[in-house]
Every structure is written in structure tokens, then in C-alpha cells.
Design a protein around this motif. Sequence first.
Motif, PDB file in Angstrom:
ATOM      1  N   SER A 167       0.827  -1.217   0.000  1.00 15.14           N
ATOM      2  CA  SER A 167       0.000   0.000   0.000  1.00 15.14           C
ATOM      3  C   SER A 167       0.857   1.262   0.000  1.00 15.14           C
ATOM      4  CB  SER A 167      -0.944   0.015   1.208  1.00 15.14           C
ATOM      5  OG  SER A 167      -0.211   0.039   2.421  1.00 15.14           O
TER       6      SER A 167
ATOM      7  N   ALA B   2       0.506   4.746   3.043  1.00 12.34           N
ATOM      8  CA  ALA B   2      -0.842   5.212   2.690  1.00 12.34           C
ATOM      9  C   ALA B   2      -0.769   5.828   1.298  1.00 12.34           C
ATOM     10  CB  ALA B   2      -1.341   6.226   3.713  1.00 12.34           C
ATOM     11  N   ALA B   3      -0.399   4.997   0.329  1.00 11.17           N
ATOM     12  CA  ALA B   3      -0.223   5.441  -1.068  1.00 11.17           C
ATOM     13  C   ALA B   3       0.826   6.533  -1.164  1.00 11.17           C
ATOM     14  CB  ALA B   3      -1.548   5.900  -1.661  1.00 11.17           C
TER      15      ALA B   3
ATOM     16  N   LYS C  37      -6.242  -6.836   7.846  1.00 10.43           N
ATOM     17  CA  LYS C  37      -5.016  -6.064   8.090  1.00 10.43           C
ATOM     18  C   LYS C  37      -4.094  -6.811   9.054  1.00 10.43           C
ATOM     19  CE  LYS C  37      -3.314  -1.579   9.678  1.00 10.43           C
ATOM     20  NZ  LYS C  37      -3.670  -0.233  10.172  1.00 10.43           N
TER      21      LYS C  37
ATOM     22  N   CYS D   5      -1.005  -3.867   3.686  1.00 12.71           N
ATOM     23  CA  CYS D   5      -2.070  -3.384   2.818  1.00 12.71           C
ATOM     24  C   CYS D   5      -2.932  -2.415   3.628  1.00 12.71           C
ATOM     25  CB  CYS D   5      -2.890  -4.529   2.218  1.00 12.71           C
ATOM     26  SG  CYS D   5      -3.605  -5.660   3.430  1.00 12.71           S
ATOM     27  N   TYR D   6      -3.997  -1.909   3.031  1.00 17.33           N
ATOM     28  CA  TYR D   6      -4.746  -0.803   3.644  1.00 17.33           C
ATOM     29  C   TYR D   6      -6.230  -1.158   3.704  1.00 17.33           C
ATOM     30  CZ  TYR D   6      -5.208   4.287   4.643  1.00 17.33           C
ATOM     31  OH  TYR D   6      -5.420   5.508   5.218  1.00 17.33           O
TER      32      TYR D   6
ATOM     33  N   LEU E 269      -7.492  -1.555   0.248  1.00 19.01           N
ATOM     34  CA  LEU E 269      -6.876  -0.653  -0.725  1.00 19.01           C
ATOM     35  C   LEU E 269      -5.435  -1.081  -0.958  1.00 19.01           C
ATOM     36  CD1 LEU E 269      -7.156   1.979  -2.394  1.00 19.01           C
ATOM     37  CD2 LEU E 269      -6.257   3.204  -0.409  1.00 19.01           C
ATOM     38  N   LEU E 270      -5.067  -1.186  -2.230  1.00 22.26           N
ATOM     39  CA  LEU E 270      -3.704  -1.560  -2.624  1.00 22.26           C
ATOM     40  C   LEU E 270      -3.091  -0.414  -3.427  1.00 22.26           C
ATOM     41  CD1 LEU E 270      -4.537  -5.185  -3.802  1.00 22.26           C
ATOM     42  CD2 LEU E 270      -3.477  -4.535  -1.618  1.00 22.26           C
ATOM     43  N   ALA E 271      -1.882  -0.021  -3.050  1.00 21.77           N
ATOM     44  CA  ALA E 271      -1.194   1.073  -3.739  1.00 21.77           C
ATOM     45  C   ALA E 271       0.311   0.839  -3.645  1.00 21.77           C
ATOM     46  CB  ALA E 271      -1.576   2.413  -3.116  1.00 21.77           C
TER      47      ALA E 271
END
Length: 446
Positions: free
Chosen positions: A36, A39-40, A386, A396-397, A412-414
Motif C-alpha cells: 500500500s 498510505a499510497a 489487516k 495493505c490498507y 486498498l492496494l497502492a
Amino acid sequence: MSHIFPRHTRNLPPVAVSGEGCYLTDASGKQYLDASGGAAVSCLGHGDVAVIKAIKNQLDHLAYAHTGFFTSEPAETLADLLIEHAPGDLDRVYLVSGGSEAVEAALKLARQYHVERGQPERGRIIARKQSYHGNTIGALSAGGNEWRRAQFAPLLLDISHIDPCYEYRLRHDGETAEEYGLRAANLLEEELLRVGPETVMAFIAEPVVGATSGALTAAPGYFKRIREICDQYGVLLILDEVMCGMGRTGALFACSQEDVTPDILCIAKGLGGGYQPIGAMLCTAHIYQAIQDGTGFFQHGHTYIGHPTAAAAGVAVVSAVLERDLLSNVQRQGDRLRAALNTAFGQHPNVGDIRGRGLFVGVEMVANRETKEPFDPSRGIAAKIKKHAFENGLICYPMAGTIDGKTGDHVLLAPPFIISDAQIDELVEKLGKSIDQALQTNPSPT
């Protein structure tokens, strides 16, 4: 005993000691795939030699100079670089220390713009439900996630929130994507007419919604119609690209993929890639001219705006993204990541939607794939994913409250723009294992 005030007093994190590429390592030697980017944030990954060298070089010359007295070469260079590649007539850059500061600056500039032009009655903001714009009072007020807002409600500004453009859940049966996009956008006009368009100064939205909705992209034509409505009623369009910008979706500026230019744009996170805290607010020449022709003084500021060392990091990060052709890699690896996720989870009974753009991908979890019924919040699915992912060496997020701030779960994946094919396979394998463990912790009745 630590004297750090942690994010959660009952969940103390391990100590991170090093990072290389797409991995972080803690004090015990355990390695984690950073899927992630924090946080991106970590778009270039960890330990990028060129960026570190640029920061060290800047420190050798000038670490800090207050913008009340000086500008600096790296700040000027970063502003020029951003505007060179910015869409439309975005023309000026206001450097800050992060995303929340960028949004605060945008809200204040929107207000002052109307005051300088003799329209002080314009003081209302319209935003969207399930949006996230930061954690300062102004930014939190603009955000539409009820869980984040609830305990601070007495402190927040009075801001209207319309429904998001959430095709997976809000598009009607028999409605085309384009028809839904138009209907969703027209909610802005309805709210403008309800509150009085002459009282509204700005509409703020994320081109791709990040933390609170999991890489939620807009339906076709949505933002073009939003732009038309804002122009019709003299309302400024603020786009928040703090999480989705700076290459994350495969374009340096996410709004360019919607063929729309805002009046004010906010960026951060990937702007510094985690190497320095930095954000920026960009505005059009027209808005800047209104201030210049008026008082000439933007009544706003922070101690560390335009920080030379942070700006030097920003120059190095943005230059790396452009010169290494990482935008193409984001598009290519983003396609590969979504394909791998669809192969692994496309028929999973508890995966409802896999969405996103570039290396900004969301996986929405459901109790029932056919009905889209979300899990009961008491199951804590996001938190369990998580926890298990971290144990499995995957960052990951996951977030809860995807639908309305209370119900719904997503991941969320970044990952960094440099992620390899093998690392995508590792990501999907570890995510699948973690999801299975989370679901087995408290299985649904059969």
C-alpha cells in the motif's frame, strides 16, 4: 517504555529499521511487502539512491529558509516542474507539508477568491459522502466519512455532502454507466439549487476516492458534467489528488484522465514519495490574478511551507517518475495486478468488486456476492485482514465503513511504481491467505 503517543494505545507497532525497494524490515529482521506504499505514499519504493542524494545535497547548501523572507531554488524548480506538466491553466503552486494542509489552503483560497471579487456571500462548500480530505478541522469538515467525523461533529464546519459516484452500489438496473454518471453529477446541481448557488464557493471531490471507499473511480462523463455545473453557477472546482495523484493512477495528474481541469488542485503523498513531508496546492492563473489585483496577500501560511529540503525531494521524486517512464510502468503493472486479483478473487463468494486505476486498486468485501450484502460490522473483517496480512508479511490498507461510514469493508492496494511481476504474485498470494484467515476467524453461518 516508549514515550511515543501511538495511533492506537492497544496496538503497538514494531520498529521499522530499513527499507529497500518494495520491502520494509523491522527490528526483528522480519520483511514486509509494502503493498500500500504506507498510505499510497512510497511511489518509488524505499531507499531510492537518487532521491536520497538530492536531499543530502540540498542539506549541504540550505536546509530551511522561511517564506516570509525568502524563496528558494528547489521550491522554484518544483513549482516550474509541476506547472510544466499540469493540465489546463493551472499556473501557481503553494507548497505545504502534507495533504491536510493542501486542502486547508484550497478551502481558504476559494473563500478569499470570492471575497476579493466582491462576493462575500459565497461561504458554503459542497462535498461528497464517503470522501476523505484530511484530518484538520477544515479538511475533516469537507470529508464525508461519518466514522471519522462523529466525535468531532461539534467542531466541524457546516458543509453539504451529496452522494458519491459509486457505480457498484448506486447504479440502477437497466441504467448505463453514462446515464448513471450524469445522474450522479446532477446531484450537485440539485444541492446548489437547494442551498442557493449564490452562497456556494466551491465543490470538492477526489477524482479517484482513496482511503474511505477503496479506489472508487467515477462513471464516464461524471466529472465533465460536474465541471459544467460549477462553471454555470460560478462555483470553484477543487480536486483532491492527495492520494490518487502524482502518477498513482498512471497519469501524473489523475484529473487529466477525466479530461477535466479544476480551479484548485491538491497533491501530497507521492509528491515526496515518503522521503520528505510535502504537499502542494495548485491554482489557475485566474484565481491568482484575483488575489494579485485585490489585496495581494493570501491570508494563510505555515512555518514549513516551501521548505527547501522537502522541495528538493519533490523535484527528485517527480523527475524520477517522469524520466524513468514510471507512468507507463504504473499502467502496465496496474493492469497486471487487477488481472491477477480477478483471477484469484473474481469468483470469490466474499469479493464483490475489484476496481481502480493504475496501481490504485480496491477490493470490496461482501457477505454475499449475489446480493452485495455487506458483512455485519461486528465481524471486523477489514481489521482482521489487516492483522493477518501484517503477520503474513504484507502491508495493505483495509478499511471498514466503505458504504456509509459504518458498514462495508474493502482493501486498498497502492504498491510502489517499481513493483515486479513476482512481487505482484507475492501480493496476491499473501492477500488471499490473509482474507481466508480473516473469514475463518468468525465464519458466517451456513
